[in-house]
Design a protein around this motif. Structure first.
Motif, PDB file in Angstrom:
ATOM      1  N   HIS A   1       1.192   2.973 -13.961  1.00 27.04           N
ATOM      2  CA  HIS A   1      -0.104   2.340 -13.722  1.00 27.04           C
ATOM      3  C   HIS A   1       0.122   1.002 -13.033  1.00 27.04           C
ATOM      4  CE1 HIS A   1      -4.147   1.057 -14.016  1.00 27.04           C
ATOM      5  NE2 HIS A   1      -4.022   0.313 -15.104  1.00 27.04           N
ATOM      6  N   CYS A   2      -0.309   0.891 -11.791  1.00 23.47           N
ATOM      7  CA  CYS A   2      -0.191  -0.367 -11.053  1.00 23.47           C
ATOM      8  C   CYS A   2      -1.325  -1.292 -11.495  1.00 23.47           C
ATOM      9  CB  CYS A   2      -0.251  -0.121  -9.550  1.00 23.47           C
ATOM     10  SG  CYS A   2      -0.019  -1.616  -8.566  1.00 23.47           S
TER      11      CYS A   2
ATOM     12  N   LYS B   1       2.412   1.726  -3.475  1.00 20.00           N
ATOM     13  CA  LYS B   1       1.404   2.226  -4.417  1.00 20.00           C
ATOM     14  C   LYS B   1       1.223   3.737  -4.270  1.00 20.00           C
ATOM     15  CE  LYS B   1      -2.526   0.205  -4.963  1.00 20.00           C
ATOM     16  NZ  LYS B   1      -3.802  -0.485  -4.632  1.00 20.00           N
ATOM     17  N   LYS B   2       1.255   4.230  -3.046  1.00 17.96           N
ATOM     18  CA  LYS B   2       1.089   5.668  -2.816  1.00 17.96           C
ATOM     19  C   LYS B   2       2.266   6.455  -3.392  1.00 17.96           C
ATOM     20  CE  LYS B   2      -1.841   5.306   1.306  1.00 17.96           C
ATOM     21  NZ  LYS B   2      -1.941   5.539   2.773  1.00 17.96           N
TER      22      LYS B   2
ATOM     23  N   SER C   1      10.040   9.451  -4.352  1.00 19.08           N
ATOM     24  CA  SER C   1       9.393   9.238  -5.648  1.00 19.08           C
ATOM     25  C   SER C   1      10.296   9.637  -6.812  1.00 19.08           C
ATOM     26  CB  SER C   1       8.069  10.005  -5.724  1.00 19.08           C
ATOM     27  OG  SER C   1       8.281  11.399  -5.599  1.00 19.08           O
TER      28      SER C   1
ATOM     29  N   ALA D   1       2.006   6.571  -7.134  1.00 20.74           N
ATOM     30  CA  ALA D   1       0.937   7.463  -7.586  1.00 20.74           C
ATOM     31  C   ALA D   1       1.447   8.873  -7.868  1.00 20.74           C
ATOM     32  CB  ALA D   1      -0.178   7.507  -6.546  1.00 20.74           C
ATOM     33  N   TYR D   2       2.591   9.233  -7.307  1.00 22.43           N
ATOM     34  CA  TYR D   2       3.167  10.555  -7.539  1.00 22.43           C
ATOM     35  C   TYR D   2       3.962  10.616  -8.849  1.00 22.43           C
ATOM     36  CZ  TYR D   2       2.001  12.035  -2.791  1.00 22.43           C
ATOM     37  OH  TYR D   2       1.329  12.383  -1.642  1.00 22.43           O
TER      38      TYR D   2
ATOM     39  N   GLU E   1       0.829  -1.205   0.000  1.00 29.06           N
ATOM     40  CA  GLU E   1       0.000   0.000   0.000  1.00 29.06           C
ATOM     41  C   GLU E   1       0.865   1.258   0.000  1.00 29.06           C
ATOM     42  OE1 GLU E   1      -3.396   1.953  -0.516  1.00 29.06           O
ATOM     43  OE2 GLU E   1      -3.205  -0.238  -0.421  1.00 29.06           O
TER      44      GLU E   1
END
Length: 211
Positions: A31-32, A21-22, A113, A25-26, A18
């Motif tokens: 694309h997960c 994934k965050k 990131s 996202a940045y 989790e």
């Protein structure tokens, strides 16, 4: 990154998946496409979903060999998929790379990131370049394969001419075509590359069938 990069996260810790994934996202165009909870699921998803990258934990439930063996199987079945091995134990990095991981890194890098984006770009570029080098755009003809098999047996041009009942000029053109298609400069490199690509195998250097 100009085109979407499809990523699978494979780790036994839901909290880590989790969090990763965050961070992803940045990053633009990431694309997960899935999360694997077990090594077996990661192997299956790699084959079924054909992602660009799998971010794969090395240690599953405290067993490093589980992840390392899964990496080896993923690269054997889907060599075009880039595998980033992740670990909290730096001493396992070299072992993962020996078993086929395209990159192996400490999990600490996933907190940044910007650093993660550079890592994804680097590993994807590396794998795509390697995969492109192993693609033959124009297949060898059956006679070219026969010439190649004879060369692998050590036959000289004159012996190939006699074996295939062709002129020396024809065989020389075949040899040049083989080198061009395999993107090499001489017959020795052509034979080596043919073995590398699976065109020749250790049992394939037998006398060719008549054309």
């Amino acid at each position: 990154m100009d085109t979407p990069i499809r990523v699978i996260i494979a780790d036994d810790l839901a909290l880590f998946r989790e969090g990763l994934k965050k961070v992803l996202a940045y990053i633009p165009n990431i694309h997960c496409v899935g999360e694997a909870h077990t090594p077996q699921e990661a192997i299956s998803m790699a084959s079924r979903l054909q992602p660009d990258i799998i971010m794969m934990d090395i240690s599953w439930y405290g067993d490093r060999w589980t992840g390392i063996h899964a990496i080896e199987q993923i690269k054997r079945q889907t060599p075009q998929v880039a595998v980033i091995a992740m670990t909290a134990y730096p001493e396992w990095i070299e072992q993962a790379q020996r078993k086929g991981a395209d990159m192996a890194v400490s999990k600490e890098v996933f907190n940044d990131s910007d650093q993660l984006e550079r890592l994804l770009e680097e590993v994807l570029r590396k794998v795509r370049q390697a995969h492109t080098r192993h693609i033959i755009t124009t297949p060898l003809t059956e006679r070219e394969k026969q010439v190649l098999r004879l060369m692998a047996r050590g036959a000289l041009i004159g012996e190939v001419v006699k074996e295939l009942s062709c002129s020396a000029g024809t065989i020389k053109r075949d040899v040049q075509n083989i080198c061009d298609k395999l993107q090499v400069t001489n017959r020795v490199h052509a034979i080596a590359r043919a073995y590398d690509l699976g065109i020749l195998t250790l049992g394939s250097s037998f006398p060719p069938e008549p054309i």
